[in-house]
Design a protein around this motif. Structure first.
Motif, PDB file in Angstrom:
ATOM      1  N   SER A 297      -2.594  -2.424  -1.667  1.00  0.00           N
ATOM      2  CA  SER A 297      -3.327  -1.451  -1.010  1.00  0.00           C
ATOM      3  C   SER A 297      -2.500  -0.780  -0.096  1.00  0.00           C
ATOM      4  O   SER A 297      -3.022   0.272   0.631  1.00  0.00           O
ATOM      5  N   PHE A 298      -1.314  -1.335   0.489  1.00  0.00           N
ATOM      6  CA  PHE A 298      -0.629  -0.770   1.496  1.00  0.00           C
ATOM      7  C   PHE A 298       0.490   0.361   0.944  1.00  0.00           C
ATOM      8  O   PHE A 298       1.032   0.872   1.798  1.00  0.00           O
ATOM      9  N   TYR A 299       0.323   0.323  -0.213  1.00  0.00           N
ATOM     10  CA  TYR A 299       1.265   1.559  -0.880  1.00  0.00           C
ATOM     11  C   TYR A 299       0.437   2.344  -1.713  1.00  0.00           C
ATOM     12  O   TYR A 299      -0.552   2.051  -1.988  1.00  0.00           O
ATOM     13  N   PRO A 300       0.701   3.899  -1.666  1.00  0.00           N
ATOM     14  CA  PRO A 300       0.154   4.761  -2.764  1.00  0.00           C
ATOM     15  C   PRO A 300      -0.325   4.033  -4.187  1.00  0.00           C
ATOM     16  O   PRO A 300       0.667   3.439  -4.597  1.00  0.00           O
ATOM     17  N   GLU A 301      -1.336   4.485  -4.454  1.00  0.00           N
ATOM     18  CA  GLU A 301      -1.657   4.104  -6.205  1.00  0.00           C
ATOM     19  C   GLU A 301      -0.593   4.748  -6.835  1.00  0.00           C
ATOM     20  O   GLU A 301      -0.371   6.163  -6.448  1.00  0.00           O
ATOM     21  N   SER A 302      -0.244   4.416  -7.794  1.00  0.00           N
ATOM     22  CA  SER A 302       0.826   5.081  -8.767  1.00  0.00           C
ATOM     23  C   SER A 302       0.828   4.632 -10.132  1.00  0.00           C
ATOM     24  O   SER A 302      -0.110   3.528 -10.257  1.00  0.00           O
ATOM     25  N   PRO A 303       1.415   4.737 -11.252  1.00  0.00           N
ATOM     26  CA  PRO A 303       1.111   4.505 -12.362  1.00  0.00           C
ATOM     27  C   PRO A 303       1.779   2.855 -12.333  1.00  0.00           C
ATOM     28  O   PRO A 303       1.282   2.136 -13.474  1.00  0.00           O
ATOM     29  N   THR A 304       2.282   2.210 -11.339  1.00  0.00           N
ATOM     30  CA  THR A 304       2.662   1.039 -11.443  1.00  0.00           C
ATOM     31  C   THR A 304       1.978   0.080 -10.453  1.00  0.00           C
ATOM     32  O   THR A 304       2.237  -1.125 -10.190  1.00  0.00           O
ATOM     33  N   ASN A 305       1.183   0.883  -9.294  1.00  0.00           N
ATOM     34  CA  ASN A 305       0.525   0.019  -8.239  1.00  0.00           C
ATOM     35  C   ASN A 305      -0.845   0.506  -8.447  1.00  0.00           C
ATOM     36  O   ASN A 305      -1.228   1.632  -8.345  1.00  0.00           O
ATOM     37  N   PHE A 306      -1.432  -0.482  -7.992  1.00  0.00           N
ATOM     38  CA  PHE A 306      -2.999  -0.295  -8.149  1.00  0.00           C
ATOM     39  C   PHE A 306      -3.606  -1.016  -6.646  1.00  0.00           C
ATOM     40  O   PHE A 306      -2.984  -1.740  -6.080  1.00  0.00           O
ATOM     41  N   HIS A 307      -4.797  -0.260  -6.415  1.00  0.00           N
ATOM     42  CA  HIS A 307      -5.564  -0.901  -5.225  1.00  0.00           C
ATOM     43  C   HIS A 307      -6.515  -1.870  -5.376  1.00  0.00           C
ATOM     44  O   HIS A 307      -7.059  -2.470  -4.295  1.00  0.00           O
TER      45      HIS A 307
END
Length: 631
Positions: A297-307
């Protein structure tokens, strides 16, 4: 004059007022131990319910126009109704004085309804007819439906809400009065719109990992609002356009859209002759997952990162086209997690969750007892997760069900020590069961399961694995786990064919209120099982004066046929330290096909004042019993 859209929510244990600019889906709802019920949204006979709300339930909500309602569901997923009807009306009633339904209410929604449950499990209903709310009067809300496929269980308050609900059949004139009140909320508009318009920022949920054809929720944040303002959603393959309309214009900013391709979405916001366009949001459609992903959650959501795990599992539902690895940022994730069947998963296209010490925590309740559920998932590995249930009554740390296969649970810490309930069906650290309300329900629950190196604390059962009656499944391996401070049973298997229970450390040293102790129970239908090298000890350290039976390894009515015998070998049973009661190191009651080899049983509690102690006890006749070289 600045206009604002206000959101008011009645919550189960606290009431929160939130005032934001059209940002309804982003709130946190601190709901503790609600009661879930199928009435009226998932029940074909009792399909209507009325509730009475007081103005104080919404902490000073102003009079104005209600545009949207939010109902709290007990879980995530899709909902669909052939016909949903919502009615509202003012009332002088504080409670329902009898079982007669209140009539003369205003219909604010009537028609088909289909949507995806929003984050925090809220079902959003944009009213077809806005309702003029008077904050000096109590409010009746009525919900009814026909043709749910599926519906949803609603979260209900049960205390401090005497006679504030009435339910029954939608065709009836009377029903049943009940002490319940739905966790729900609404959006309200005060004043009229003005120019220039502030259109705000578009958002989508989910915005990434959307399966083709799935429903996506769109809304606006930071927009000016007011009566008479309308919203037309538009889409384009590129941020710069050109944009084409999606559906019809409406007077609420929230909208569900079925999305099939990657694209940008914005709202044309109108007030009279004035028009402004919101900042577009990009929606990414998944054609199948492959590679390495994160929850951070410290990084924006993206196609490879979820919160959240919910966002990741939603993306998984689109399928996998290669192996998937998820690295979780350490921290706490307050959510009930469900892994469902994943299209394309295989021995090659496996799914690995590296928890890195992250904590999944939840307060399970009556109909949703899991913290994490593996529901028909195949080729899934869970490693290095902390799984914590903080309800005092219910909790399945991990629930395996519906044919979950090739699952590895490794080096996880499952803590259900908050549970004080002594009801067997309410809790278990790892449970394979066909039921969401029983830990011992037979069925095609799982096969080829590996459970190794975990620490399991609390609950009624440490591990309960149940296969299909007459058609056993394989456990494969339960090894090197620390199973401690359970109420009654460390490990129990029923209808299990094959596998090894090896080198587990099973004890109950720190629990004061305890029941009958069973270190390992080999139950009905279990065969070809090897119980090897387990340490079973310290049964009553904190409850030394409590009487009751204690079993090291227990077999009852478990007949293994010739050639499929169960083998109990090299186990160490010691320090059974109740002050009185009956103690059995190895116990066999009417169970054929058991071999007892090289076990050590030490039952020498000098502080015991009464009771019966047996190293190995055979009750009633049984065939295929072999006992060799035990101490």
């Amino acid at each position: 004059m600045t206009k604002r859209l206000l959101h008011y929510f009645f919550l189960l244990t606290c009431i929160c007022l939130v005032s934001e600019s059209v940002d309804a889906q982003n709130y946190q709802y601190p709901v503790f131990s609600p009661t879930a019920n199928t009435i009226p949204f998932a029940n074909s006979t009792s399909n209507l319910r009325q509730w009475i709300y007081y103005p104080t339930d919404f902490y000073g909500a102003p009079s104005g126009t209600i545009t949207t309602l939010y109902f709290k569901a007990s879980g995530s997923g899709n909902v669909n109704f052939a016909n949903l009807t919502i009615k509202m009306g003012a009332t002088s009633l504080n409670i329902f004085p009898n079982a007669t339904f209140v009539t003369g209410l205003t219909t604010v929604y009537n028609g088909a309804y289909s949507a995806t449950v929003m984050p925090s499990n809220y079902v959003v209903v944009n009213l077809q007819t806005p309702y003029l709310y008077d904050n000096s009067q109590n409010l009746i809300i009525e919900a009814s439906q026909t043709g749910f496929s599926p519906g949803f269980s609603i979260a209900l308050a049960t205390t401090g809400v005497v006679a504030r609900s009435l339910y029954g059949a939608s065709t009836a004139v009377s029903g049943t009065v009940q002490d319940r009140l739905a966790d729900m909320g609404f959006d309200i508009v005060t004043g009229t719109c003005t120019n220039p318009i502030v259109a705000g920022q578009s958002f989508a949920s989910p915005a990434f990992g959307v399966c083709p054809g799935s429903s996506v929720f769109f809304g606006l944040s930071g927009t000016s609002v007011g009566a008479g303002q309308s919203y037309q959603w538009e889409t384009s393959p590129s941020a710069s356009g050109p944009y084409t309309p999606v559906g019809a214009a409406q007077w609420v900013p929230n909208s569900y859209v079925n999305v099939s391709n990657d694209g940008y979405y914005r709202a044309a916001v109108s007030c009279g002759f004035g028009v402004a366009y919101s900042t577009p949001v990009h929606v990414s459609v998944s054609t199948g997952m492959s590679g390495t992903y994160t929850i951070n959650s410290f990084y924006p959501e993206s196609p490879t990162n979820f919160h959240s795990f919910a966002a990741f599992t939603l993306a998984l539902s689109c399928g996998v086209v290669g192996p998937v690895i998820l690295n979780v940022e350490p921290g706490s994730y307050n959510e009930q997690v469900v892994f469902n069947a994943v299209p394309g998963s295989s021995a090659t296209n496996s799914i690995t969750i590296n928890g890195n010490g992250a904590t999944i925590m939840a307060a399970p309740f009556t109909s949703n007892r899991h913290v994490l559920k593996i529901n028909g998932t195949d080729y899934l590995t869970l490693a290095n997760l902390n799984i914590v249930g903080y309800d005092q009554t219910y909790g399945y740390g991990i629930h395996l069900t519906n044919g979950a296969e090739n699952i590895v649970i490794s080096n996880c810490n499952i803590d259900l020590s908050a549970i004080s309930s002594t009801t067997a069906g309410n809790s278990g650290c790892i449970v394979a069961s066909a039921s969401g309300t029983s830990v011992t329900s037979a069925g095609n629950n799982c096969s080829n399961i590996v459970i190794t190196g975990n620490t399991l604390t609390g609950a009624y059962h440490g591990i309960s694995i149940n296969g299909s009656s007459g058609s056993s499944q394989a456990v494969t391996l339960i090894a090197s786990n620390q199973i401690q401070d359970f109420y009654s049973i460390g490990i129990v298997t029923t209808n299990v064919n094959g596998g090894v229970l090896k080198n587990n450390n099973i004890s109950r040293a720190n629990r004061g209120a305890v029941g009958v102790f069973e270190g390992i129970e080999i139950g009905t239908g279990t065969k070809n099982m090897v119980i090897d090298g387990n340490r079973i000890h310290d049964t009553h350290n904190s409850a030394t004066t409590q009487s009751g039976t204690a079993y090291g390894i227990y077999a009852s009515s478990c007949d293994a046929p010739a050639g499929s015998e169960n083998r109990v070998i090299n186990n160490l049973i010691y320090n059974f330290n109740s002050g009185s009661g009956t103690i059995y190191g190895l116990y066999n009651s009417s169970s054929d096909g058991f071999y007892y080899y090289h076990n050590t049983v030490v039952l020498d509690n000098v502080a015991s004042t009464s009771g019966t102690t047996r190293g190995l006890y055979q009750l009633t006749s049984a065939t295929g019993i072999d006992i060799k070289n035990n101490i």
